[in-house]
Design an enzyme around this catalytic site. Structure first.
Site, short mmCIF file in Angstrom:
data_model
loop_
_atom_site.label_atom_id
_atom_site.label_comp_id
_atom_site.label_asym_id
_atom_site.label_seq_id
_atom_site.Cartn_x
_atom_site.Cartn_y
_atom_site.Cartn_z
N ASP A 43 0.82 -1.22 0.00
CA ASP A 43 0.00 0.00 0.00
C ASP A 43 0.86 1.27 0.00
O ASP A 43 0.73 2.12 0.88
CB ASP A 43 -0.93 0.03 1.22
N ASN A 154 -16.56 1.45 5.94
CA ASN A 154 -15.38 1.10 6.72
C ASN A 154 -14.35 2.22 6.59
O ASN A 154 -13.89 2.52 5.48
CB ASN A 154 -14.78 -0.22 6.22
N SER A 173 -13.37 0.21 2.22
CA SER A 173 -12.91 -1.13 1.93
C SER A 173 -14.04 -2.10 2.19
O SER A 173 -14.56 -2.17 3.32
CB SER A 173 -11.71 -1.48 2.81
N GLU A 210 -11.73 -1.26 -2.81
CA GLU A 210 -11.12 -0.55 -1.70
C GLU A 210 -9.98 0.33 -2.20
O GLU A 210 -9.69 0.40 -3.39
CB GLU A 210 -10.61 -1.53 -0.64
#
Length: 324
Positions: A43, A154, A173, A210
């Site tokens: 990420d 979320n 996500s 996401e």
């Protein structure tokens, strides 16, 4: 694939040129830029610093850090924080942060990140600031926005964008997909009683979309998102899709006009060759060029997650394409 094998190289190239940009991209994914040094990452968010050189922050550690002088050779630089801020432990037992987002505005660097546990939406997004953007210089300012198990979204995977003089944060996500709230530019936190906008989802559970990233290009805002499953090494099915809107809050559609709220999205990049499960993306601008940063799982290295960097180009009809 059978048809392509029967075509000559010239005929195949001619056929690809006639395809819409989504299909064309699917047949010609470029490999990422060759890198050296510490490539392991998950990420990634990347930025060229005002002082020169590049920094990348990522999931892992206490927001893991990498530094580079040239964008090609990367060195491990420890973590953004020496230790987790105490409030993180409300959301997981290890104080483990996820999916940071790095930006620069108003003379400071801003680092957004998420804290949560796998499989729950008892989650929160926090923010820290730094004068230099370097690891070890960050001051944490606490929660920006949070979600609870009673919510249908979320609060993880934040990404911040400025639009028409206002500041916005996309996030999300699974659950119901990608959402957005407005931020107070002074604090970097959600405005009071922030409206939660809905930007993208999938038609069926588990709504596997996401990691949003929103970029302004021309008169449109482009929403990049990771679809399907990460975090399974060579079995990961992550891929990056994109849609656009004239308004930062949507509605976003793909090149066929299909809304991202109905599962739409043009396929920008997916696994190919050794580079599997491409996703967890961010976009940064460097010397007049846009770059796509993401992680992939290296099939030649037991599925180890590594940093992918590709030039992001734009077609004549205003859609992004991945180059090298």
């Amino acid at each position: 694939m059978t048809v392509r094998r029967t075509l000559t190289a010239v005929a195949a190239a001619a056929l690809v040129a006639l395809l819409p940009h989504t299909a064309q991209a699917a047949q010609s994914y470029p490999d990422p830029r060759p890198l050296t040094g510490q490539e392991i990452i998950h990420d990634p968010t990347v930025l060229r610093l005002k002082s020169g050189g590049y920094v990348a922050y990522s999931t892992g550690g206490v927001i893991g850090a990498r530094l580079s002088e040239d964008g090609r050779h990367w060195d491990d630089a420890g973590n953004a924080f020496a230790e987790p801020p105490a409030w993180w432990y409300e959301y997981n037992d290890t104080g483990d942060p996820w999916a940071p987002d790095l930006s620069y505005r108003d003379g400071r660097y801003w680092l957004y990140y998420a804290v949560s546990s796998w499989g729950t939406n008892h989650s929160a997004i926090g923010v820290a600031t730094s004068a230099t953007g370097l690891p070890g210089t960050w001051t944490d300012h606490g929660k920006v926005f949070s979600s609870e198990t009673t919510d249908t979204w979320n609060a993880i995977d934040p990404a911040v964008v400025r639009a028409d003089g206002r500041l916005w944060m996309s996030f999300g996500s699974y659950w119901s997909g990608i959402r957005m709230v407005e931020l107070d530019p002074a604090t970097g936190k959600a405005v009071e009683d922030a409206r939660v906008h809905h930007l993208a989802t999938r038609p069926d559970e588990p709504y596997a979309v996401e990691g949003p990233e929103i970029v302004k290009h021309g008169r449109y805002y482009y929403l990049f998102a990771s679809h399907d499953a990460c975090c399974s090494g060579v079995n990961s099915t992550y891929k990056i899709k994109v849609g656009r809107s004239a308004s930062v809050t949507g509605p976003y559609v793909d090149s066929t006009g299909k809304p991202l709220l109905d599962g739409g999205g043009d396929l920008l990049l997916q696994g190919h060759g050794r580079y599997l499960g491409t996703g967890g993306q961010s976009v940064f601008r460097d010397r007049g060029r846009d770059w796509l940063a993401y992680h992939y799982y290296d099939a030649r290295d037991e599925g180890t997650p590594k940093l992918g960097l590709n030039v992001l180009t734009w077609t004549k009809d205003g859609w992004p394409a991945v180059g090298r």
